[in-house]
Design a protein around this motif. Structure first.
Motif, PDB file in Angstrom:
ATOM      1  N   LEU A 162      22.075 -66.608 -63.845  1.00 49.23           N
ATOM      2  CA  LEU A 162      22.757 -67.733 -63.201  1.00 49.23           C
ATOM      3  C   LEU A 162      24.111 -68.050 -63.836  1.00 49.23           C
ATOM      4  O   LEU A 162      24.782 -68.978 -63.403  1.00 49.23           O
ATOM      5  CB  LEU A 162      21.865 -68.982 -63.264  1.00 49.23           C
ATOM      6  CG  LEU A 162      20.509 -68.884 -62.555  1.00 49.23           C
ATOM      7  CD1 LEU A 162      19.769 -70.210 -62.666  1.00 49.23           C
ATOM      8  CD2 LEU A 162      20.678 -68.487 -61.103  1.00 49.23           C
ATOM      9  N   SER A 163      24.517 -67.266 -64.825  1.00 42.08           N
ATOM     10  CA  SER A 163      25.736 -67.597 -65.560  1.00 42.08           C
ATOM     11  C   SER A 163      26.979 -67.621 -64.676  1.00 42.08           C
ATOM     12  O   SER A 163      27.905 -68.382 -64.927  1.00 42.08           O
ATOM     13  CB  SER A 163      25.934 -66.619 -66.727  1.00 42.08           C
ATOM     14  OG  SER A 163      26.089 -65.292 -66.243  1.00 42.08           O
ATOM     15  N   GLY A 201      19.370 -73.966 -64.189  1.00 41.02           N
ATOM     16  CA  GLY A 201      18.220 -73.186 -64.604  1.00 41.02           C
ATOM     17  C   GLY A 201      17.264 -72.783 -63.496  1.00 41.02           C
ATOM     18  O   GLY A 201      16.134 -72.375 -63.789  1.00 41.02           O
ATOM     19  N   VAL A 202      17.690 -72.841 -62.234  1.00 38.68           N
ATOM     20  CA  VAL A 202      16.793 -72.465 -61.148  1.00 38.68           C
ATOM     21  C   VAL A 202      17.597 -71.990 -59.945  1.00 38.68           C
ATOM     22  O   VAL A 202      18.729 -72.441 -59.728  1.00 38.68           O
ATOM     23  CB  VAL A 202      15.879 -73.650 -60.752  1.00 38.68           C
ATOM     24  CG1 VAL A 202      16.694 -74.789 -60.165  1.00 38.68           C
ATOM     25  CG2 VAL A 202      14.791 -73.200 -59.782  1.00 38.68           C
ATOM     26  N   PHE A 203      17.036 -71.060 -59.179  1.00 33.90           N
ATOM     27  CA  PHE A 203      17.631 -70.688 -57.904  1.00 33.90           C
ATOM     28  C   PHE A 203      16.530 -70.466 -56.886  1.00 33.90           C
ATOM     29  O   PHE A 203      15.361 -70.288 -57.236  1.00 33.90           O
ATOM     30  CB  PHE A 203      18.521 -69.445 -58.033  1.00 33.90           C
ATOM     31  CG  PHE A 203      17.800 -68.134 -58.195  1.00 33.90           C
ATOM     32  CD1 PHE A 203      17.500 -67.329 -57.106  1.00 33.90           C
ATOM     33  CD2 PHE A 203      17.437 -67.683 -59.458  1.00 33.90           C
ATOM     34  CE1 PHE A 203      16.848 -66.113 -57.264  1.00 33.90           C
ATOM     35  CE2 PHE A 203      16.783 -66.461 -59.633  1.00 33.90           C
ATOM     36  CZ  PHE A 203      16.483 -65.681 -58.519  1.00 33.90           C
ATOM     37  N   THR A 204      16.902 -70.493 -55.611  1.00 33.94           N
ATOM     38  CA  THR A 204      15.941 -70.252 -54.553  1.00 33.94           C
ATOM     39  C   THR A 204      16.394 -69.063 -53.714  1.00 33.94           C
ATOM     40  O   THR A 204      17.587 -68.747 -53.631  1.00 33.94           O
ATOM     41  CB  THR A 204      15.769 -71.470 -53.631  1.00 33.94           C
ATOM     42  OG1 THR A 204      17.013 -71.745 -52.979  1.00 33.94           O
ATOM     43  CG2 THR A 204      15.329 -72.683 -54.420  1.00 33.94           C
ATOM     44  N   ARG A 255      20.932 -58.884 -61.668  1.00 34.62           N
ATOM     45  CA  ARG A 255      22.090 -59.111 -60.795  1.00 34.62           C
ATOM     46  C   ARG A 255      22.573 -57.797 -60.200  1.00 34.62           C
ATOM     47  O   ARG A 255      22.280 -56.716 -60.716  1.00 34.62           O
ATOM     48  CB  ARG A 255      23.224 -59.757 -61.597  1.00 34.62           C
ATOM     49  CG  ARG A 255      22.947 -61.195 -61.985  1.00 34.62           C
ATOM     50  CD  ARG A 255      24.021 -61.755 -62.875  1.00 34.62           C
ATOM     51  NE  ARG A 255      23.926 -61.211 -64.225  1.00 34.62           N
ATOM     52  CZ  ARG A 255      24.626 -61.663 -65.260  1.00 34.62           C
ATOM     53  NH1 ARG A 255      25.475 -62.660 -65.084  1.00 34.62           N
ATOM     54  NH2 ARG A 255      24.470 -61.145 -66.451  1.00 34.62           N
ATOM     55  N   ALA A 256      23.322 -57.904 -59.117  1.00 41.71           N
ATOM     56  CA  ALA A 256      23.878 -56.707 -58.479  1.00 41.71           C
ATOM     57  C   ALA A 256      24.873 -56.032 -59.423  1.00 41.71           C
ATOM     58  O   ALA A 256      25.596 -56.690 -60.183  1.00 41.71           O
ATOM     59  CB  ALA A 256      24.570 -57.086 -57.172  1.00 41.71           C
ATOM     60  N   LEU A 257      24.901 -54.698 -59.367  1.00 41.31           N
ATOM     61  CA  LEU A 257      25.818 -53.914 -60.197  1.00 41.31           C
ATOM     62  C   LEU A 257      27.253 -54.112 -59.729  1.00 41.31           C
ATOM     63  O   LEU A 257      27.543 -54.078 -58.531  1.00 41.31           O
ATOM     64  CB  LEU A 257      25.457 -52.430 -60.098  1.00 41.31           C
ATOM     65  CG  LEU A 257      26.338 -51.445 -60.879  1.00 41.31           C
ATOM     66  CD1 LEU A 257      26.108 -51.603 -62.378  1.00 41.31           C
ATOM     67  CD2 LEU A 257      26.021 -50.014 -60.440  1.00 41.31           C
TER      68      LEU A 257
END
Length: 203
Positions: A18-19, A42-45, A71-73
């Motif tokens: 999430l940075s 600190g959370v995602f949906t 995370r995506a490359l």
């Protein structure tokens, strides 16, 4: 996880991924490419459609379940494993666990649509983790986990009988497709063959 009639919404606690996250970003959850729909401290949906629930082990998640996140490359980043797309080819199950010195040998049973691309020393993604195939049989294959992989991924805590998402190496799929297309509209024979690939170091 909150469920709809045929879908689900995942609420995932996270930190590193999430940075620099934005709405619409892709994050792989246990090897399944999902889209970030909301995020906070600190959370995602992420929404999961019926097809994804039917074809992956995300349907088995419960509150408190641990998941692998990636995370995506970014183009230009170092590629430490192999190219993983986040498109799961099938669900397998763990049928054997054996310690060998520092390594954990994991034996997995897999469906035919995955096994057709499995080769010794080839690559496979298990719950999104890029691993090297040690050996294989007709419907099973083995991978070896070093202590770091066992500690840093969900695979290290899984038990016999638990399910895993499997993604074959996309290179094998392209080779298969090219071999199937050796004739171009029935008029021209392709030079691509198993012999050609072997002679030029692809196999």
């Amino acid at each position: 996880m909150s469920k709809g009639p045929d879908s689900a919404k995942l609420h995932i606690l996270a930190s590193t991924v999430l940075s620099d996250v934005r709405i619409g970003d892709s994050i792989a959850v246990n090897g399944v490419c999902l889209t970030v729909t909301t995020f906070g401290e600190g959370v995602f949906t992420a929404d999961v459609m019926a097809e994804t629930l039917a074809k992956t082990n995300l349907r088995e998640l419960r509150p408190g379940s641990k998941v692998n996140l990636e995370r995506a490359l970014r183009m230009g980043d170092r590629l430490g494993g192999h190219m993983v797309s986040g498109h799961v080819d099938g669900v397998g199950s763990i049928v054997g666990l054996e310690r060998h010195d520092i390594a954990t040998i994991v034996t997995l049973q897999a469906p035919e649509q995955v096994m057709r691309y499995i080769i010794k020393k080839g690559s496979v993604a298990i719950d999104g983790t890029s691993l090297t195939v040690v050996d294989f049989e007709q419907d099973k294959f083995q991978v070896s986990l070093i202590p770091h992989t066992a500690q840093a991924t969900v695979l290290g805590s899984k038990k016999i009988g638990e399910s895993v998402n499997l993604e074959s190496d996309v290179l094998g799929k392209y080779i298969e497709r090219l071999l199937q297309s050796r004739e171009d509209k029935g008029t021209r024979q392709s030079k691509l063959s198993m012999e050609f690939l072997s002679a030029n170091g692809f196999l």
